[in-house]
Design an enzyme around this catalytic site. Sequence first.
Site, mmCIF file in Angstrom:
data_model
loop_
_atom_site.group_PDB
_atom_site.id
_atom_site.type_symbol
_atom_site.label_atom_id
_atom_site.label_comp_id
_atom_site.label_asym_id
_atom_site.label_seq_id
_atom_site.Cartn_x
_atom_site.Cartn_y
_atom_site.Cartn_z
ATOM 1 N N ASP A 28 -6.023 9.457 10.113
ATOM 2 C CA ASP A 28 -4.694 8.962 10.467
ATOM 3 C C ASP A 28 -4.178 9.501 11.787
ATOM 4 O O ASP A 28 -4.468 10.632 12.167
ATOM 5 C CB ASP A 28 -3.701 9.311 9.357
ATOM 6 C CG ASP A 28 -3.862 8.384 8.167
ATOM 7 O OD1 ASP A 28 -3.716 7.168 8.363
ATOM 8 O OD2 ASP A 28 -4.162 8.872 7.069
ATOM 9 N N GLU A 87 0.864 -1.182 0.000
ATOM 10 C CA GLU A 87 0.000 0.000 0.000
ATOM 11 C C GLU A 87 0.896 1.225 0.000
ATOM 12 O O GLU A 87 1.728 1.399 0.889
ATOM 13 C CB GLU A 87 -0.842 0.051 1.280
ATOM 14 C CG GLU A 87 -2.069 -0.813 1.262
ATOM 15 C CD GLU A 87 -2.831 -0.688 2.576
ATOM 16 O OE1 GLU A 87 -3.528 -1.655 2.916
ATOM 17 O OE2 GLU A 87 -2.719 0.335 3.274
ATOM 18 N N TYR A 98 -10.842 -4.437 3.285
ATOM 19 C CA TYR A 98 -9.948 -3.974 4.344
ATOM 20 C C TYR A 98 -10.774 -3.834 5.610
ATOM 21 O O TYR A 98 -11.699 -3.028 5.646
ATOM 22 C CB TYR A 98 -9.363 -2.610 3.931
ATOM 23 C CG TYR A 98 -8.238 -2.074 4.810
ATOM 24 C CD1 TYR A 98 -8.395 -1.935 6.192
ATOM 25 C CD2 TYR A 98 -7.023 -1.681 4.248
ATOM 26 C CE1 TYR A 98 -7.368 -1.431 6.983
ATOM 27 C CE2 TYR A 98 -5.997 -1.173 5.039
ATOM 28 C CZ TYR A 98 -6.183 -1.045 6.401
ATOM 29 O OH TYR A 98 -5.177 -0.542 7.183
#
Lengths: 403, 275
Positions: free
Chosen positions: B67, B56, B182
């Site tokens: 994040d 990735e 995911y």
Amino acid sequence: MSTPPDHSIWPDAKGRFGEFGGRYVAETLMPLILDLESAWDEARNDPDFTAQMDTYLRDYVGRPSALYHAERLSEEFGGAKIWLKRDELNHTGSHKINNCLGQVLLAKRMGKRRIIAETGAGQHGVATATLAARFGLPCVVFMGATDIERQQPNVFRMKLLGAQVVPVTSGTGTLKDAMNEALRDWVTNVEETFYVIGTVAGPHPYPHMVRNFQSVIGREARAQILEREGRLPDACVACIGGGSNAMGLFHAFVPDESVRLIGVEAAGKGIDTGLHAASLKGGEPGVLHGNRTYLLQDDDGQIIDAHSISAGLDYPGIGPEHAYLHDTGRAEYVSATDDEALLMFQLCTKLEGIIPALEPAHALARVADLARELGPKGLIIMNMCGRGDKDVFAVAGHLGVEI
Amino acid sequence: MSASLTGAARLEARFADCADKNRAAFVAYIMGGDPSLKTAQKILDGLPGAGADVIELGLPFTDPMADGPAIQAAALRALNAGVRTKDVLNMASQFRKVDTQTPLIVMGYFNPIHHMGCEVFTKACVDAGVDGAIVVDLPPEEDTPLHSAFETAGLALIRLATPTTDDQRLPTVVTGTSGFVYYVSVAGITGALVPEADPVERAVKRIRAASGLPVAVGFGVRTPQKAAQIARVADGVVVGSAIVDAMAKNGVEEALDLTRTLSDAVHNARNEAIS
């Protein structure tokens, strides 16, 4: 002649205002946002919720706010009659509390146990901390480190109210970074936390919900001007960061095609310098903080930091409904610089005995031009959305005065 | 495995290959252009040799709201070095000159893609040999323009499922997805909370059944021990923040050493006694 477009159909089921708005959030938040939407749909159709809102708006916030004929400013500008909608007289000193009240009541109704908020100038943070204190909920306010520096009085007020103020140092330490950090907190504490967003931006249903809570401003102003003047105004003017006070004033007037709606963005040091916060005049459509709207961005789609003397306008985006009203031409968007706002801050204080916040001081700069343009028969309503007590230290600094 | 496979097919073949060997795939994340294009290229080219089954590659963005601090800092380092989306796609092109087997996907936020235009971005991905993308702030309700462009091009638009994705919502998330799903193992930001194996195992089974696709698990996996635990119950294990941190603190070799340790742990997890 074709019929004017029906603006009342927005937002649609996907939370769109034309091509703007929507729901661009991480999957973790999606189920929560959908829950919030159904709770909001229920609440706004529940007469008990409306009655509860009305009671607190009257007895706690102090509504309705006055519509005041600013005679000396009207005389100074030498044209139209200027009416100020006195939302700076609300409890906590700005329009922000109209929305916080609604969202905190909704949070209680949903059984949430913790309140978070982002704040720029600190007005939304103070209003949120106030309601959290009133309803006994723990409150965390994310505030950019730069803003903490320039808005010390509000930081202390929030702490007195029992809120935890978390300094945000990422990015440039202003409103957009505080919003990123609030979203990071929310995604980590999803079940118990209610995120009170302070402006008509963010993922659906926030722009709709915040507009609804703020629309009391325009509903009152419309009734008040009809009572006092026997007619609608020629123009409604308000400053715009995210755009909640402007949307609050405009909403009731959107169907009145004869009323010009004018939003004043912060031009900072001038739009051609690149140091400004005028998303509509100096930005282009993009996606940030859950919605598609006009954003300050570079040729790679990276967000550019906004600049304004006013922490409350220092945001690189704008609510999606303003983007829609801009593109359809229903509202006009102009701008005022830091220097113009500073001048108007002083002028309004001297002539009317009203210290405006730096945010509405921007609006006043364009009211001055408009008053001359409309002439003595004109009628203008400007939203005086906040008082300037919070700004006196910063203004003293800009004027080179030591306090 | 044929060298001619690309896009979603290259990803699916790699997961199938790992399943045949009864091991989870190790998915390594690095930020494109962090701290510079040259250094990032070195680590990217070294990842397959260090045991990464899937790569990735992060697209830097100024406002990465999903994040944690490690990846936020990495994005800023890249942006401050002048790195832009097209430069990161160019890293993928360079990588494809030395590796046509390892699936490579990009991961980022929607605004830079929106700005480029979904069709243009898709074509740029195809040209660069990128096999798919994860766009963190683009839920299924909003991803139609990118999804249809990707589908036509045979690329995988990988969707995220999370602990808050309930049974009612899961079909929305997995419908029309390809490559793999995911699974965000904890409600939170990258590199913060640490997932527990039991709830992850239950979630993986649920998502695998609903999607018919392999499920890779990420967010909060930092150590070889945790990676091994997850590798026993999932089809893939993603590590990002720990590798990004290692590179920031100690450079390329240390980051590749950590990748090797992590991939060994993932690859051997099912052969060892369950601890």
